[in-house]
Design an enzyme around this catalytic site. Structure first.
Site: not given
Ligand code: PGA
Length: 251
Positions: A10, A12, A94, A96, A163, A169, A209
């Site tokens: 991904n 992003k 996702h 985010e 996730e 991250g 991660s």
């Protein structure tokens, strides 16, 4: 029989034209018969990337789509347009997007339906926050997201990505037992929503991660059918090392 693992990157909001060289380096570094590998670059690179790797064993995916096929939706891109550009899959739900675009389970479910309509495989993301895990609600939260993010009718190919929001991250990763428990629980939830056979063949990826240094340990966890990789997918050498760690994980 365990499914062939999928390692998806991904990107992003990273990637300009020159970074296509990284995608081509990934495609060139893959070996036949290994795990399925996919890069989901920003939408601006999908068409060029798909053309660039057309004869190579790397798939190209997208990171989001609109629920409708076309219409007055300024700035949005439909699943049909992504398929037309060469995408084979689309990441949906996702964290985010759930957090910064207010995407609810209902919105994500409509997008999953759109992906199926356009012939794309949705990579449906679910996962708990640190607070929810601390409160002992990790599986309840993720399983509820999963059930709510699937359309009530229709069906198509599906990939689920577990996730944990707190692992994305951050360099923090759940323990192998925690990951195994979540994957088993999500597969049970899938069996309750749909059918046992479909749940068994749906790949459940771990994301958050994943790095070359921890990929082999994650690949060995029961019920982990691949990985969704953010930061470490931007460099070909790192991504290829993660793909290699999943080689043979299906056996
Ligand atoms: P990360 O991101 O690998 O950089 O933690 C994973 C993701 O957001 O899919």
């Amino acid at each position: 029989m365990a499914p062939i693992p999928l390692v998806a990157g991904n990107w992003k909001m990273h990637g300009l034209g020159p970074d296509l060289a990284e995608i081509e380096a990934i495609a060139a570094g893959l070996t036949e018969g290994g795990p399925e590998a996919m890069i989901c670059p920003p939408a601006t690179l999908i068409q060029q990337a798909a053309l660039g790797v057309a004869a190579l064993p790397l798939k190209i995916g997208a990171q989001d789509c609109h629920a409708e096929a076309k219409g007055a939706h300024t700035g949005d891109i439909s699943a049909e347009m992504l398929a037309d550009a060469g995408a084979e899959a689309v990441i949906l739900g996702h964290s985010e997007r759930r957090q910064s675009h207010g995407e609810t389970d209902g919105i994500v479910a409509a997008k999953v339906g759109a992906a199926w309509r356009a012939g794309l495989t949705p990579i449906l993301c679910v996962g708990e926050t640190a607070e929810e895990r601390a409160a002992g609600r990790a599986l309840t939260v993720a399983a509820t997201q999963l059930a709510g993010s699937l359309p009530g009718s229709g069906a198509g190919p599906l990939v689920v990505a577990y996730e944990p929001v707190w692992a994305i991250g951050t360099g923090r990763v759940p323990t192998p037992d925690e990951i195994a428990e979540m994957h088993a629980g999500l597969r049970d939830a899938l069996a309750q929503i749909g059918d046992v056979e479909r749940a068994a063949r749906t790949r459940i990826l771990y994301g958050g991660s994943v790095k070359p240094a921890n990929a082999a340990a994650i690949a060995a966890i029961p019920g982990v059918d691949g990985a969704l990789v953010g930061g470490a997918s931007l460099a070909a050498a790192d991504f290829l090392a993660i793909v290699a760690a999943f080689d043979g994980a299906a056996a």
